[in-house]
Design a protein around this motif. Structure first.
Motif, short mmCIF file in Angstrom:
data_model
loop_
_atom_site.label_atom_id
_atom_site.label_comp_id
_atom_site.label_asym_id
_atom_site.label_seq_id
_atom_site.Cartn_x
_atom_site.Cartn_y
_atom_site.Cartn_z
N PHE A 1 1.26 2.36 2.27
CA PHE A 1 0.61 3.96 3.82
C PHE A 1 1.30 3.64 5.11
O PHE A 1 0.79 2.52 5.39
N GLU B 1 2.39 -5.43 6.59
CA GLU B 1 1.48 -6.40 4.63
C GLU B 1 2.34 -7.30 5.38
O GLU B 1 3.59 -8.01 5.26
N SER C 1 0.88 -0.99 -0.19
CA SER C 1 -0.10 0.41 -0.30
C SER C 1 0.98 1.76 -0.15
O SER C 1 0.90 2.09 -0.62
N VAL D 1 1.31 3.28 9.13
CA VAL D 1 1.25 4.08 10.29
C VAL D 1 1.96 3.69 11.18
O VAL D 1 2.77 2.06 11.24
N PRO E 1 -7.89 5.15 13.45
CA PRO E 1 -8.34 3.87 12.77
C PRO E 1 -9.53 3.12 12.28
O PRO E 1 -10.16 3.03 12.56
N CYS E 2 -9.29 2.26 11.54
CA CYS E 2 -9.46 1.35 11.19
C CYS E 2 -11.08 1.03 12.31
O CYS E 2 -10.69 0.78 12.99
N CYS F 1 -2.41 -3.39 11.31
CA CYS F 1 -2.88 -2.10 11.37
C CYS F 1 -1.77 -1.41 12.14
O CYS F 1 -1.10 -3.04 13.23
N ALA F 2 -1.17 -0.87 12.42
CA ALA F 2 -0.23 -0.27 12.93
C ALA F 2 -0.80 -0.63 14.91
O ALA F 2 -0.29 -0.93 15.30
N GLU F 3 -2.09 0.04 15.02
CA GLU F 3 -3.00 0.33 15.54
C GLU F 3 -2.92 -1.75 16.60
O GLU F 3 -3.18 -2.00 18.10
N ASN G 1 2.76 -0.75 10.85
CA ASN G 1 1.63 -1.90 9.89
C ASN G 1 2.59 -2.86 8.98
O ASN G 1 3.82 -2.59 8.57
N1 THU Z 1 -3.60 0.42 8.48
C1 THU Z 1 -3.46 0.85 9.46
O1 THU Z 1 -1.53 0.23 9.76
N2 THU Z 1 -4.40 1.09 10.72
C2 THU Z 1 -5.32 1.60 9.99
O2 THU Z 1 -6.37 1.99 11.21
C3 THU Z 1 -6.44 1.25 8.58
C4 THU Z 1 -4.52 1.52 7.75
C5 THU Z 1 -3.00 0.18 7.31
C6 THU Z 1 -2.83 -1.52 6.66
C7 THU Z 1 -2.47 -1.66 6.04
O3 THU Z 1 -1.56 -2.02 5.67
C8 THU Z 1 -2.45 -0.27 5.02
O4 THU Z 1 -2.75 0.69 6.06
C9 THU Z 1 -3.56 0.18 3.84
O5 THU Z 1 -4.41 -0.31 4.41
#
Ligand code: THU
Length: 160
Positions: free
Chosen positions: A43, A63, A41, A45, A109-110, A72-74, A61
């Motif tokens: 992305f 992957e 991603s 975190v 956070p998701c 996810c990081a959280e 995070n």
């Molecule tokens: N991700 C997090 O680490 N925390 C979140 O709250 C949302 C998404 C990560 C999961 C994945 O590795 C990347 O961000 C893209 O979704």
């Protein structure tokens, strides 16, 4: 009957007005974001959790080529804290992101992470302060994960 929920949170343009403890937690989350494993991603975190005994546990995070196997990081941070310090309440959680294409606003956070974090509010009967900082520097502070997940599912719903 119509009902309405009000969610209280604070917004800051920068970290200057924040208590030192929050700034330190954000700094650690930032360091973690730079260490994230996010080759798919891109992305990144970072999350840092402060426990009642003052210990800070971090996560980023992680992957996987088989996408759903990542985390996810959280949840990396919160599960690691709970696994290593099962008797310590979580006081605060800071979350930061690093991504070229991201909007720059703070990222919340998701849903799965909200539910996972909430578990520890229930376990310790203590709210968790959530501190979010975006790439643009804006900071949001919530007094409890409940503010992010107003309608919750908990063990009580199962009669436990
Ligand atoms: N991700 C997090 O680490 N925390 C979140 O709250 C949302 C998404 C990560 C999961 C994945 O590795 C990347 O961000 C893209 O979704």
């Amino acid at each position: 009957m119509d009902k309405q929920l009000n969610i209280h949170y604070q917004e800051f343009a920068d970290e200057n007005a924040l208590p030192l403890q929050d700034r330190e937690l954000l700094r650690q989350a930032e360091t973690m974001a730079s260490k994230a494993y996010a080759p798919y991603s891109r992305f990144k975190v970072g999350a840092a959790v402060r426990l009642a005994n003052g210990v800070v546990v971090c996560g980023s995070n992680q992957e996987n080529a088989a996408y759903p196997s990542g985390l996810c990081a959280e949840r990396v941070a919160v599960f690691s804290a709970a696994a290593n310090y099962p008797d310590q309440a979580i006081e605060a959680l800071a979350i930061t992101t690093q991504a070229e294409k991201a909007s720059g606003d703070p990222v919340a956070p998701c849903g799965a992470c909200r539910q996972s974090i909430l578990e520890y509010e229930h376990k310790f009967q203590q709210p968790i302060r959530v501190i979010l900082r975006g790439k643009n520097g804006t900071i949001l502070v919530l007094d409890s994960v409940r503010s992010l997940l107003p309608f919750q599912f908990s063990a009580e719903d199962m009669g436990l």
